[in-house]
Design a protein around this motif. Structure first.
Motif, PDB file in Angstrom:
ATOM      1  N   ASP A 137      -6.177 -19.805  36.285  1.00 29.88           N
ATOM      2  CA  ASP A 137      -7.160 -19.340  35.638  1.00 29.88           C
ATOM      3  C   ASP A 137      -6.995 -18.784  34.277  1.00 29.88           C
ATOM      4  OD1 ASP A 137     -10.084 -18.825  35.550  1.00 29.88           O
ATOM      5  OD2 ASP A 137     -10.064 -16.906  36.488  1.00 29.88           O
ATOM      6  N   GLY A 138      -8.232 -18.901  33.617  1.00 31.00           N
ATOM      7  CA  GLY A 138      -8.264 -18.118  31.956  1.00 31.00           C
ATOM      8  C   GLY A 138      -8.643 -19.242  31.164  1.00 31.00           C
ATOM      9  N   LYS A 139      -8.639 -18.845  29.669  1.00 31.04           N
ATOM     10  CA  LYS A 139      -9.264 -19.579  28.877  1.00 31.04           C
ATOM     11  C   LYS A 139      -8.167 -20.209  27.912  1.00 31.04           C
ATOM     12  CE  LYS A 139     -13.903 -17.082  28.646  1.00 31.04           C
ATOM     13  NZ  LYS A 139     -14.820 -16.020  27.753  1.00 31.04           N
ATOM     14  N   LEU A 140      -8.511 -21.586  27.398  1.00 29.85           N
ATOM     15  CA  LEU A 140      -7.712 -22.132  26.718  1.00 29.85           C
ATOM     16  C   LEU A 140      -8.274 -22.652  25.482  1.00 29.85           C
ATOM     17  CD1 LEU A 140      -4.856 -23.541  26.159  1.00 29.85           C
ATOM     18  CD2 LEU A 140      -5.654 -25.310  27.504  1.00 29.85           C
ATOM     19  N   LEU A 141      -7.667 -22.190  24.171  1.00 28.65           N
ATOM     20  CA  LEU A 141      -8.226 -22.767  22.939  1.00 28.65           C
ATOM     21  C   LEU A 141      -7.387 -24.229  22.530  1.00 28.65           C
ATOM     22  CD1 LEU A 141     -10.214 -22.537  20.632  1.00 28.65           C
ATOM     23  CD2 LEU A 141      -8.535 -21.164  19.460  1.00 28.65           C
ATOM     24  N   VAL A 142      -8.286 -25.200  22.389  1.00 25.99           N
ATOM     25  CA  VAL A 142      -7.496 -26.669  22.155  1.00 25.99           C
ATOM     26  C   VAL A 142      -7.946 -26.898  20.678  1.00 25.99           C
ATOM     27  CG1 VAL A 142      -7.418 -29.029  22.884  1.00 25.99           C
ATOM     28  CG2 VAL A 142      -7.663 -27.110  24.436  1.00 25.99           C
ATOM     29  N   THR A 143      -7.081 -27.635  19.907  1.00 26.52           N
ATOM     30  CA  THR A 143      -7.433 -28.145  18.757  1.00 26.52           C
ATOM     31  C   THR A 143      -7.201 -29.633  18.777  1.00 26.52           C
ATOM     32  OG1 THR A 143      -6.191 -26.192  17.537  1.00 26.52           O
ATOM     33  CG2 THR A 143      -6.758 -27.981  16.327  1.00 26.52           C
ATOM     34  N   ASP A 144      -8.460 -30.246  18.759  1.00 25.81           N
ATOM     35  CA  ASP A 144      -8.492 -31.707  18.975  1.00 25.81           C
ATOM     36  C   ASP A 144      -8.427 -32.322  17.567  1.00 25.81           C
ATOM     37  OD1 ASP A 144      -9.028 -34.343  19.768  1.00 25.81           O
ATOM     38  OD2 ASP A 144     -11.030 -33.729  20.083  1.00 25.81           O
ATOM     39  N   TRP A 145      -7.559 -32.810  17.196  1.00 19.85           N
ATOM     40  CA  TRP A 145      -7.447 -33.530  15.706  1.00 19.85           C
ATOM     41  C   TRP A 145      -7.921 -34.697  15.775  1.00 19.85           C
ATOM     42  CZ3 TRP A 145      -5.980 -30.371  11.795  1.00 19.85           C
ATOM     43  CH2 TRP A 145      -5.156 -29.403  11.901  1.00 19.85           C
ATOM     44  N   ASP A 146      -8.411 -35.546  16.779  1.00 21.64           N
ATOM     45  CA  ASP A 146      -8.911 -36.800  16.815  1.00 21.64           C
ATOM     46  C   ASP A 146     -10.593 -36.661  16.885  1.00 21.64           C
ATOM     47  OD1 ASP A 146      -6.687 -38.138  16.724  1.00 21.64           O
ATOM     48  OD2 ASP A 146      -6.480 -38.402  18.848  1.00 21.64           O
ATOM     49  N   GLN A 147     -11.142 -35.323  17.191  1.00 19.63           N
ATOM     50  CA  GLN A 147     -12.385 -35.157  17.345  1.00 19.63           C
ATOM     51  C   GLN A 147     -13.190 -36.150  18.201  1.00 19.63           C
ATOM     52  OE1 GLN A 147     -13.879 -35.136  13.382  1.00 19.63           O
ATOM     53  NE2 GLN A 147     -13.331 -33.080  13.021  1.00 19.63           N
ATOM     54  N   GLY A 148     -12.575 -36.202  19.549  1.00 22.26           N
ATOM     55  CA  GLY A 148     -13.273 -37.035  20.457  1.00 22.26           C
ATOM     56  C   GLY A 148     -14.666 -36.574  21.154  1.00 22.26           C
ATOM     57  N   ASP A 149     -15.153 -37.513  21.601  1.00 19.81           N
ATOM     58  CA  ASP A 149     -16.617 -37.276  22.107  1.00 19.81           C
ATOM     59  C   ASP A 149     -16.738 -36.635  23.186  1.00 19.81           C
ATOM     60  OD1 ASP A 149     -19.449 -37.456  22.391  1.00 19.81           O
ATOM     61  OD2 ASP A 149     -19.440 -39.413  23.319  1.00 19.81           O
ATOM     62  N   TRP A 150     -16.500 -35.388  23.157  1.00 19.46           N
ATOM     63  CA  TRP A 150     -16.980 -34.453  24.380  1.00 19.46           C
ATOM     64  C   TRP A 150     -18.067 -33.474  24.306  1.00 19.46           C
ATOM     65  CZ3 TRP A 150     -12.735 -36.782  26.044  1.00 19.46           C
ATOM     66  CH2 TRP A 150     -11.758 -36.915  25.325  1.00 19.46           C
ATOM     67  N   ARG A 151     -18.230 -33.197  25.583  1.00 25.98           N
ATOM     68  CA  ARG A 151     -19.449 -32.304  25.747  1.00 25.98           C
ATOM     69  C   ARG A 151     -19.301 -31.308  26.600  1.00 25.98           C
ATOM     70  NH1 ARG A 151     -22.879 -38.059  27.365  1.00 25.98           N
ATOM     71  NH2 ARG A 151     -22.307 -39.017  25.541  1.00 25.98           N
TER      72      ARG A 151
END
Length: 823
Positions: A161-175
């Motif tokens: 459990d826990g929060k994760l900060l992710v750096t997405d360099w490809d800027q995918g189509d996430w929602r």
């Protein structure tokens, strides 16, 4: 005022728990002793205060002497004139400390994701998106709640459990609500010398970061349906804003109306900061007050007083979630809701009580909110208004009433108060927070705010109406945007004007926390204990009839809007010249051409969507769009800014000269063209675009990196080797038909092998143009290139800002954003 003191004690407990090394058991002991101490107080008083000396000596020899000492101290404190019994304050303080302790995660627990932070191990993790991606210029931040983790070396899968900060360099189509599978290294957030990103994220419950090698979508739409609907509505509203407004005004309204500040160009954001007007960009109590008034009036008529108030409070809550529920927005929303409730109960709202209660309630939900800079600024600004606004207004009326007629002083008190005195009150209490966190002092804030604040009510009201209309009918939204755009443009220009004053900002060193504490101790000491308590509310009056005041004001407002629109149209009207502007977009190239007949052509766009959008919004006419887009090179530094532009305002024609699928940026741009229904024409050597009235854009050569362009009109010739490669360079150097040019754009930001001295000598340009980022990480322009340019006129975006060449086909005029002070 028991609520005030209980709230302050609760907040003090949170602060003490963060500062003192006391365990949860210690705070529980304090809470457990509070009530018994209150019951034992009479006994303690008799034993350790009024007892004869012999009895006290016996007590001091007993092993319980420490307990009786505590009782003695407690008894002495209880005799002080406190607003509440001491045990009640101790209970509230212990409760605050315990709330902070409970919020602390156990990072040594294998069930928490931070347990696996290690730069040498690679994991596969699964989690769902807690909110929509925070999209920046070149990357997106994703906040995930992680549920599973498995080492890639074949280890056992863990439930975590826990929060994760992710750096997405490809800027995918996430929602929002998407379940993602990521592969990468889990790391601790970084620590800086002047700023601890690790501490900043920990107060948001984030202790792990990842820059994944792969991101895979497992399931779509697993979040809360209500939140998903709100986020979709917000995205649609944001898209609508960029369709009906140009930048930077669109980004400003996105911040004011929707709480989305990530699109504001860096230079515009810095202008608001340096001018001391950054508070108008963020959603604050002003926005909530406007909405609360509108909702209460609307629903009060439709549903009745009580039901209308409840509906208004519900709408404020929905709006708060819609705009992101930041600390300052939540504070303003809670205070707005309590104000509406108090109005229905017929009770006068006490500002200090309400403010302290709201702060305690927010800290109960999230004890880390006390360290949120937005919360601190919002809380202290509101406190300044509560304590000093009324008194300052009364003082003004007293001084003015001795010099001008009382009726005139009464009428002046409102605008002077709202645009000057209230600003001073808020500045007084927020100044230490600003200096401590930002180490910069705006010296023009008191000058800039009276100019910029009057434009904010019509900007918010008319901007909101245009947004709502645009979501229903785009043409109607664009028509209403004509009424609100002048106020947005005015706000940006005023901020830039005052930020540009010499010495507008004073840079400071590190500010001690003790200085901040001392400042507030002196200020509030004088306020509460100096016999100078301020009045909470100032009487307001001085009405006037519709025909004598309102109608002329509306007419003057309409004339002002018309004048601004006419001037903007005049400034963007074609002047019969050809204009070539090198836009300041950092690394990469973005070249805007305005033809003699007033049509627009853009060559590439650079890496930053916000900087490109800002530059085009200032140069294109209101509601205008590009006639041509030329993709002359397909690298990410050239194309990353273009997909958002295509989505918001697709050009009429596209000419593609680089590899179509060579980079991620090219792929995203092709996808944007497909969604917009655009079929790019493929450029070939010898291709020409007729720009009208004899102006031409020639494709001199194409190659694996893109194209070399020549802009020509009369005697003016500008060579633009945006996509040049070494084979093309060698071919053009040997071409006898390539004669000297008026202007030369340096290839690859001045990289020496792409700009050899013999090439520059062959072209003999009158002006050399260089698009390069300040402090380029690759060390461009190369020293060899600069040496080869000695004796030439060199203009560069990192020192001159944007560069504009204009010509009538015979003469050349040059204009830059700023003069190079290094020369």
């Amino acid at each position: 005022m028991p609520l005030l003191w209980l709230s302050l004690a609760f907040l003090t407990g949170i602060a003490l728990a963060a500062s003192l090394p006391i365990s949860r058991a210690g705070w529980l002991l304090l809470a457990g002793l509070a009530v018994p101490l209150a019951l034992l107080r009479p006994l303690a008083f008799r034993l350790v205060v009024d007892a004869p000396g012999a009895v006290r000596r016996v007590i001091n020899t007993l092993p319980l002497s420490l307990t009786f000492t505590a009782l003695r101290v407690y008894s002495r404190l209880s005799r002080l004139r406190l607003p509440l019994p001491l045990f009640a304050l101790l209970l509230a303080l212990a409760a605050g400390a315990l709330r902070y302790q409970i919020a602390q995660p156990d990072l040594s627990d294998p069930g928490h994701i931070a347990y696996y932070n290690h730069p040498e191990n690679t994991y596969q993790v699964e989690g769902h998106l807690l909110e929509p991606p925070d999209v920046r210029d070149r990357y997106a931040n994703l906040r995930l709640r992680v549920s599973r983790l498995q080492p890639l070396d074949g280890g056992v899968e863990h439930a975590v459990d826990g929060k994760l900060l992710v750096t997405d360099w490809d800027q995918g189509d996430w929602r929002y609500g998407d379940i993602l599978r990521l592969q990468g290294i889990l790391e601790d957030p970084p620590e800086g010398e002047s700023f601890s990103y690790r501490q900043y994220l920990s107060r948001q419950g984030i202790y792990s970061t990842m820059q994944p090698d792969e991101i895979e979508l497992l399931e779509r739409g697993e979040g809360n349906p209500l939140l998903a609907g709100l986020y979709a509505l917000k995205q649609r509203a944001l898209d609508t804003l960029y369709l009906i407004y140009p930048d930077p005004e669109a980004s400003l309204l996105a911040g004011i109306l929707l709480g989305v500040e990530s699109g504001i160009p860096e230079n515009v954001e810095r202008a608001f900061q340096d001018s001391g007007t950054a508070h108008i960009v963020a959603i604050s109590g002003f926005n909530i007050a406007i909405l609360a008034g509108l909702f209460a009036a609307l629903f009060g008529r439709l549903l009745g007083r009580w039901r209308g108030a409840m509906a208004a409070i519900a709408c404020i809550a929905v709006y708060t979630v819609l705009v992101g529920a930041g600390a300052s927005v939540v504070r303003a929303a809670l205070m707005g809701g309590l104000t509406l409730l108090a109005a229905q109960l017929g009770r006068r709202q006490e500002g200090l009580n309400t403010l302290a209660f709201v702060a305690a309630l927010m800290a109960l939900l999230n004890p880390y909110v006390l360290w949120d800079v937005g919360f601190q600024l919002s809380f202290m600004a509101t406190l300044g208004l509560v304590l000093y606004a009324g008194g300052l207004t009364t003082a003004f009326m007293g001084v003015a009433g001795n010099r001008i007629p009382p009726e005139t002083a009464q009428r002046l008190s409102r605008p002077v108060g709202e645009y000057l005195l209230f600003t001073f009150a808020a500045t007084l209490t927020t100044l230490p927070v600003i200096l401590y966190h930002f180490r910069r002092l705006s010296l023009v804030s008191m000058l800039a705010n009276p100019f910029i604040l009057p434009a904010q009510p019509p900007l918010m009201v008319m901007g909101g109406l245009s947004l709502l209309a645009g979501m229903v009918s785009l043409p109607l939204g664009k028509a209403l945007a004509l009424l609100s755009w002048p106020f947005a443009a005015y706000s940006v220009r005023v901020a830039e004007l005052f930020a540009g004053f010499p010495g507008a900002v004073m840079a400071l060193g590190e500010i001690s926390l003790w200085w901040v504490v001392s400042f507030y101790a002196i200020l509030f000491g004088l306020t509460f204990f100096g016999g100078q308590l301020r009045e909470r509310l100032a009487a307001r009056g001085g009405g006037s009839s519709w025909t004598s005041t309102v109608l002329p004001g509306v007419a003057l407002l309409g004339l002002g809007i018309a004048a601004v629109l006419v001037w903007r149209a005049a400034l963007h009207a074609p002047d019969g010249r050809l204009h070539l502007t090198v836009l300041d977009v950092g690394s990469g190239d973005a070249l805007l051409v305005q033809t003699p007949s007033g049509r627009y052509l853009l060559v590439d766009g650079g890496p930053s969507p916000s900087r490109l959008s800002d530059a085009l919004g200032r140069r294109l006419p209101m509601g205008g769009r590009l006639d041509w887009l030329v993709v002359a090179a397909s690298g990410d530094e050239q194309l990353a800014a273009l997909p958002p532009l295509i989505e918001r305002s697709p050009p009429q024609q596209v000419l593609w000269a680089g590899p179509e699928l060579g980079t991620r940026g090219a792929q995203r741009l092709q996808e944007a063209f497909t969604q917009a229904g655009i079929q790019p024409a493929i450029a070939k050597t010898g291709h020409s675009l007729d720009l009208g009235e004899g102006a031409q854009l020639h494709v001199l050569a194409t190659g694996p990196r893109g194209a070399v362009l020549l802009l020509e009109w009369g005697d003016f010739r500008a060579l633009l080797p945006v996509g040049i490669d070494f084979d093309t360079l060698e071919m053009l150097q040997a071409d006898p038909g390539l004669t000297p040019v008026t202007a030369l754009l340096l290839a690859e930001s001045g990289y020496a092998p792409a700009n050899p001295p013999e090439w520059i000598a062959k072209l003999r340009p009158q002006v050399v143009l260089l698009s390069v980022a300040a402090g380029d990480r690759d060390g461009r322009p190369s020293p060899e290139t600069l040496q080869a340019l000695e004796g030439y006129t060199l203009l560069r975006t990192d020192r001159n800002g944007w560069i504009e060449l204009s010509t009538d086909g015979e003469q050349l005029w040059v204009e830059v954003e700023r003069i190079d002070s290094t020369r």
